[in-house]
Design a protein around this motif. Structure first.
Motif, PDB file in Angstrom:
ATOM      1  N   TYR A  22      17.195  14.684  74.172  1.00  0.00           N
ATOM      2  CA  TYR A  22      18.335  15.579  74.372  1.00  0.00           C
ATOM      3  C   TYR A  22      18.654  16.412  73.141  1.00  0.00           C
ATOM      4  CZ  TYR A  22      22.000  13.023  71.817  1.00  0.00           C
ATOM      5  OH  TYR A  22      22.774  12.458  70.848  1.00  0.00           O
ATOM      6  N   LYS A  23      18.405  15.890  71.930  1.00  0.00           N
ATOM      7  CA  LYS A  23      18.672  16.686  70.726  1.00  0.00           C
ATOM      8  C   LYS A  23      17.780  17.930  70.679  1.00  0.00           C
ATOM      9  CE  LYS A  23      20.532  12.962  67.885  1.00  0.00           C
ATOM     10  NZ  LYS A  23      20.380  12.140  66.652  1.00  0.00           N
ATOM     11  N   THR A  24      16.538  17.764  71.108  1.00  0.00           N
ATOM     12  CA  THR A  24      15.635  18.909  71.197  1.00  0.00           C
ATOM     13  C   THR A  24      16.163  19.925  72.202  1.00  0.00           C
ATOM     14  OG1 THR A  24      13.732  17.527  70.640  1.00  0.00           O
ATOM     15  CG2 THR A  24      13.275  19.625  71.744  1.00  0.00           C
ATOM     16  N   VAL A  25      16.663  19.434  73.326  1.00  0.00           N
ATOM     17  CA  VAL A  25      17.207  20.314  74.364  1.00  0.00           C
ATOM     18  C   VAL A  25      18.428  21.059  73.841  1.00  0.00           C
ATOM     19  CG1 VAL A  25      18.231  20.387  76.660  1.00  0.00           C
ATOM     20  CG2 VAL A  25      16.307  18.852  76.213  1.00  0.00           C
ATOM     21  N   VAL A  26      19.308  20.361  73.137  1.00  0.00           N
ATOM     22  CA  VAL A  26      20.509  20.997  72.593  1.00  0.00           C
ATOM     23  C   VAL A  26      20.131  22.079  71.586  1.00  0.00           C
ATOM     24  CG1 VAL A  26      22.561  20.618  71.182  1.00  0.00           C
ATOM     25  CG2 VAL A  26      21.986  19.002  73.002  1.00  0.00           C
ATOM     26  N   GLU A  27      19.165  21.789  70.738  1.00  0.00           N
ATOM     27  CA  GLU A  27      18.715  22.775  69.751  1.00  0.00           C
ATOM     28  C   GLU A  27      18.113  24.000  70.428  1.00  0.00           C
ATOM     29  OE1 GLU A  27      16.032  20.758  67.182  1.00  0.00           O
ATOM     30  OE2 GLU A  27      17.568  19.423  66.343  1.00  0.00           O
ATOM     31  N   ALA A  28      17.370  23.756  71.528  1.00  0.00           N
ATOM     32  CA  ALA A  28      16.748  24.876  72.247  1.00  0.00           C
ATOM     33  C   ALA A  28      17.787  25.678  73.003  1.00  0.00           C
ATOM     34  CB  ALA A  28      15.679  24.354  73.197  1.00  0.00           C
ATOM     35  N   GLY A  29      18.827  25.010  73.476  1.00  0.00           N
ATOM     36  CA  GLY A  29      19.901  25.687  74.187  1.00  0.00           C
ATOM     37  C   GLY A  29      19.706  25.703  75.686  1.00  0.00           C
ATOM     38  N   VAL A  30      20.615  25.059  76.404  1.00  0.00           N
ATOM     39  CA  VAL A  30      20.648  25.124  77.865  1.00  0.00           C
ATOM     40  C   VAL A  30      22.064  25.453  78.294  1.00  0.00           C
ATOM     41  CG1 VAL A  30      18.726  23.540  78.313  1.00  0.00           C
ATOM     42  CG2 VAL A  30      21.032  22.625  78.051  1.00  0.00           C
ATOM     43  N   ASP A  31      22.180  26.071  79.457  1.00  0.00           N
ATOM     44  CA  ASP A  31      23.494  26.358  80.028  1.00  0.00           C
ATOM     45  C   ASP A  31      23.977  25.203  80.899  1.00  0.00           C
ATOM     46  OD1 ASP A  31      23.581  28.994  78.903  1.00  0.00           O
ATOM     47  OD2 ASP A  31      22.191  29.632  80.480  1.00  0.00           O
ATOM     48  N   LEU A  32      23.041  24.625  81.651  1.00  0.00           N
ATOM     49  CA  LEU A  32      23.322  23.482  82.516  1.00  0.00           C
ATOM     50  C   LEU A  32      22.254  22.430  82.280  1.00  0.00           C
ATOM     51  CD1 LEU A  32      24.053  25.448  85.801  1.00  0.00           C
ATOM     52  CD2 LEU A  32      25.726  24.020  84.622  1.00  0.00           C
ATOM     53  N   PHE A  33      22.666  21.172  82.236  1.00  0.00           N
ATOM     54  CA  PHE A  33      21.709  20.086  82.011  1.00  0.00           C
ATOM     55  C   PHE A  33      21.756  19.142  83.203  1.00  0.00           C
ATOM     56  CE2 PHE A  33      20.395  15.999  80.030  1.00  0.00           C
ATOM     57  CZ  PHE A  33      19.137  16.399  79.625  1.00  0.00           C
ATOM     58  N   VAL A  34      20.585  18.720  83.663  1.00  0.00           N
ATOM     59  CA  VAL A  34      20.479  17.851  84.832  1.00  0.00           C
ATOM     60  C   VAL A  34      19.832  16.536  84.421  1.00  0.00           C
ATOM     61  CG1 VAL A  34      19.506  17.580  87.146  1.00  0.00           C
ATOM     62  CG2 VAL A  34      20.292  19.841  86.381  1.00  0.00           C
ATOM     63  N   ILE A  35      20.495  15.441  84.744  1.00  0.00           N
ATOM     64  CA  ILE A  35      19.895  14.107  84.586  1.00  0.00           C
ATOM     65  C   ILE A  35      19.554  13.633  85.983  1.00  0.00           C
ATOM     66  CG2 ILE A  35      20.211  11.760  83.745  1.00  0.00           C
ATOM     67  CD1 ILE A  35      22.335  12.809  81.831  1.00  0.00           C
ATOM     68  N   ARG A  36      18.264  13.615  86.285  1.00  0.00           N
ATOM     69  CA  ARG A  36      17.837  13.368  87.668  1.00  0.00           C
ATOM     70  C   ARG A  36      16.819  12.240  87.713  1.00  0.00           C
ATOM     71  NH1 ARG A  36      13.768  15.823  91.443  1.00  0.00           N
ATOM     72  NH2 ARG A  36      14.736  16.110  93.485  1.00  0.00           N
ATOM     73  N   GLY A  37      17.105  11.249  88.519  1.00  0.00           N
ATOM     74  CA  GLY A  37      16.174  10.156  88.749  1.00  0.00           C
ATOM     75  C   GLY A  37      16.224   9.761  90.208  1.00  0.00           C
ATOM     76  N   THR A  38      15.405   8.779  90.589  1.00  0.00           N
ATOM     77  CA  THR A  38      15.463   8.295  91.963  1.00  0.00           C
ATOM     78  C   THR A  38      16.873   7.824  92.282  1.00  0.00           C
ATOM     79  OG1 THR A  38      13.157   7.599  91.807  1.00  0.00           O
ATOM     80  CG2 THR A  38      14.445   6.706  93.620  1.00  0.00           C
ATOM     81  N   THR A  39      17.448   7.085  91.330  1.00  0.00           N
ATOM     82  CA  THR A  39      18.871   6.782  91.402  1.00  0.00           C
ATOM     83  C   THR A  39      19.393   6.735  89.981  1.00  0.00           C
ATOM     84  OG1 THR A  39      20.563   5.294  92.283  1.00  0.00           O
ATOM     85  CG2 THR A  39      18.586   4.263  91.383  1.00  0.00           C
ATOM     86  N   VAL A  40      20.588   7.241  89.765  1.00  0.00           N
ATOM     87  CA  VAL A  40      21.208   7.231  88.446  1.00  0.00           C
ATOM     88  C   VAL A  40      22.532   6.509  88.572  1.00  0.00           C
ATOM     89  CG1 VAL A  40      22.156   8.616  86.563  1.00  0.00           C
ATOM     90  CG2 VAL A  40      20.091   9.363  87.738  1.00  0.00           C
ATOM     91  N   SER A  41      22.746   5.536  87.689  1.00  0.00           N
ATOM     92  CA  SER A  41      23.943   4.711  87.743  1.00  0.00           C
ATOM     93  C   SER A  41      24.764   4.888  86.483  1.00  0.00           C
ATOM     94  CB  SER A  41      23.529   3.233  87.888  1.00  0.00           C
ATOM     95  OG  SER A  41      24.628   2.375  87.651  1.00  0.00           O
ATOM     96  N   ALA A  42      26.072   4.833  86.638  1.00  0.00           N
ATOM     97  CA  ALA A  42      26.956   4.851  85.477  1.00  0.00           C
ATOM     98  C   ALA A  42      27.011   3.480  84.815  1.00  0.00           C
ATOM     99  CB  ALA A  42      28.355   5.283  85.892  1.00  0.00           C
ATOM    100  N   GLU A  43      26.410   2.471  85.461  1.00  0.00           N
ATOM    101  CA  GLU A  43      26.467   1.112  84.940  1.00  0.00           C
ATOM    102  C   GLU A  43      25.079   0.475  84.953  1.00  0.00           C
ATOM    103  OE1 GLU A  43      29.409  -1.173  86.948  1.00  0.00           O
ATOM    104  OE2 GLU A  43      30.925   0.386  86.846  1.00  0.00           O
ATOM    105  N   HIS A  44      24.075   1.183  84.387  1.00  0.00           N
ATOM    106  CA  HIS A  44      22.730   0.619  84.314  1.00  0.00           C
ATOM    107  C   HIS A  44      22.726  -0.568  83.355  1.00  0.00           C
ATOM    108  CE1 HIS A  44      18.399   0.410  84.425  1.00  0.00           C
ATOM    109  NE2 HIS A  44      18.343   0.468  83.101  1.00  0.00           N
ATOM    110  N   VAL A  45      22.086  -1.654  83.753  1.00  0.00           N
ATOM    111  CA  VAL A  45      22.036  -2.870  82.946  1.00  0.00           C
ATOM    112  C   VAL A  45      20.590  -3.150  82.558  1.00  0.00           C
ATOM    113  CG1 VAL A  45      22.497  -5.352  82.898  1.00  0.00           C
ATOM    114  CG2 VAL A  45      24.049  -3.820  84.143  1.00  0.00           C
ATOM    115  N   SER A  46      20.356  -3.405  81.278  1.00  0.00           N
ATOM    116  CA  SER A  46      19.005  -3.707  80.803  1.00  0.00           C
ATOM    117  C   SER A  46      19.073  -4.674  79.639  1.00  0.00           C
ATOM    118  CB  SER A  46      18.294  -2.416  80.353  1.00  0.00           C
ATOM    119  OG  SER A  46      17.045  -2.723  79.765  1.00  0.00           O
ATOM    120  N   LYS A  47      18.190  -5.686  79.662  1.00  0.00           N
ATOM    121  CA  LYS A  47      18.076  -6.620  78.542  1.00  0.00           C
ATOM    122  C   LYS A  47      17.059  -6.131  77.509  1.00  0.00           C
ATOM    123  CE  LYS A  47      19.248 -10.741  81.268  1.00  0.00           C
ATOM    124  NZ  LYS A  47      18.781 -12.087  81.734  1.00  0.00           N
ATOM    125  N   ASN A  48      16.316  -5.075  77.849  1.00  0.00           N
ATOM    126  CA  ASN A  48      15.211  -4.646  77.004  1.00  0.00           C
ATOM    127  C   ASN A  48      15.511  -3.411  76.167  1.00  0.00           C
ATOM    128  OD1 ASN A  48      13.499  -6.663  78.207  1.00  0.00           O
ATOM    129  ND2 ASN A  48      13.364  -5.337  80.013  1.00  0.00           N
TER     130      ASN A  48
END
Length: 372
Positions: free
Chosen positions: A147-173
């Motif tokens: 994302y830092k590279t994207v911010v430096e390059a400049g975008v007007d709209l940014f999309v975070i797209r996956g099969t499913t995206v959760s506000a509460e993703h849990v990972s031990k790794n």
């Protein structure tokens, strides 16, 4: 909504796909030319509510520019061939020529080439130089890395797209992406998804997202239903997320989050139905992959098709129907709902008496399963 008994130990909610519902005309009709299909998100205004999906078969820098010039929004996949290879055209040609049996393994090898940050900047600069809205997408896994590279390059709209995206993703790794913190710090409108229901969508809205993508495993190239057993019939999914939008507006004191249908939109009729159950805009993949300018050259695939551990998609033949401008605006010489998408949406709204998209969300729909 009443549950259906699957067996003594399990009940299930009855839900609906776009093929299960129909839009009902009302007492009023309008001239299609009097209908507005304008759409805006944050400070960005578009004359059509169509977003070209961040898929290598649909969006290149050139087609993102063309989509913008035609009044819509093209989203570049920053994990695609254009950020892995200086010249992706030979690789695209190779993918188009692969046999079905060899396609998955060879695509996995092609997409194993590392993403090059300098190419991210180059591709986004190319789109910006054309004077259109710059939009780019990353998966949640890659967002923290790039994302830092994207911010430096400049975008007007940014999309975070996956099969499913959760506000509460849990990972031990690994440390999961903190969506709320990320969106606050990024300082550009962020669209996130997919979400397939009321509760996950409401949580995504609370992160500060400007828009939520609705869909899970319903795209033409997806095999998620076959490989994982997971699928979200889109009519119910969009209506559920629209309900979350309504309740979040009350909760937040009027903050509006856009609902964007993403998947299961193979025809102009499906697109009209998406708006009728609450969508503000639609993200289109296979529908636009049929354009003669599309980089897939009549083939269509998404990121799931070359996942390095568990592919959940195929490279599918969609054919090249017409130039992108004709697919969007016509005229059409076919009657299957694949050309003149804007004209069809206008006519559906006009036939039912609605003058803009927000009004059209209130149109009457009925359950009327249709078997082709």
């Amino acid at each position: 909504m009443s549950d259906v008994e699957i067996g003594r130990a399990k009940r299930a909610r009855r839900v609906y796909a776009f093929d299960d519902i129909a839009i009902m005309p009302s007492r009023r009709t309008r001239d299609p030319q009097d209908v507005s299909v304008n759409w805006g998100i944050d400070a960005y205004q578009f004359t059509i509510p169509f977003i070209a999906a961040p898929m290598d078969s649909v969006v290149s820098p050139a087609t993102a520019i063309l989509m913008g010039q035609l009044g819509g929004l093209g989203v570049l996949d920053l994990e695609g061939l254009w950020t892995r290879y200086d010249d992706p055209e030979p690789l695209l040609a190779e993918i188009r020529a692969l046999t079905d049996g060899a396609a998955t393994a060879r695509m996995q090898a092609i997409y194993s080439e590392p993403i090059k940050p300098e190419l991210v900047k180059t591709r986004l600069a190319e789109i910006r130089a054309a004077g259109v809205t710059v939009a780019a997408a990353l998966s949640p896994q890659r967002t923290q890395e790039l994302y830092k590279t994207v911010v430096e390059a400049g975008v007007d709209l940014f999309v975070i797209r996956g099969t499913t995206v959760s506000a509460e993703h849990v990972s031990k790794n690994q440390e999961p992406l903190n969506l709320k913190k990320f969106i606050y710090e990024l300082d550009v409108p962020v669209i996130v998804g997919g979400a397939a229901g009321y509760t996950p969508a409401l949580h995504l809205m609370r992160t500060g997202a400007a828009g939520v993508l609705v869909g899970f495993g319903g795209g033409a190239a997806s095999t998620t239903r076959a490989s994982l057993g997971i699928h979200a019939p889109m009519a119910t999914a969009v209506a559920d997320v629209a309900g979350a939008r309504r309740d979040y507006m009350d909760e937040s004191g009027g903050r509006y989050v856009h609902v964007i249908a993403d998947g299961g939109l193979g025809t102009s009729g499906d697109i009209a139905k998406a708006f009728s159950v609450g969508a503000d805009a639609v993200m289109l993949g296979s529908t636009l992959a049929r354009a003669t300018e599309a980089p897939g050259g009549g083939w269509h695939w998404g990121q799931e098709a070359h996942h390095n551990e568990l592919p959940r998609g195929n490279r599918v033949k969609v054919g090249s129907t017409a130039p992108l401008e004709e697919i969007l605006y016509g005229p059409s010489s076919v009657a299957d709902g694949t050309v003149n998408l804007v004209g069809a949406l206008r006519r559906s709204m006009a036939t039912t008496g609605y003058s803009d998209l927000k009004e059209f969300q209130r149109v009457e729909v009925v359950v009327a399963p249709y078997h082709k």
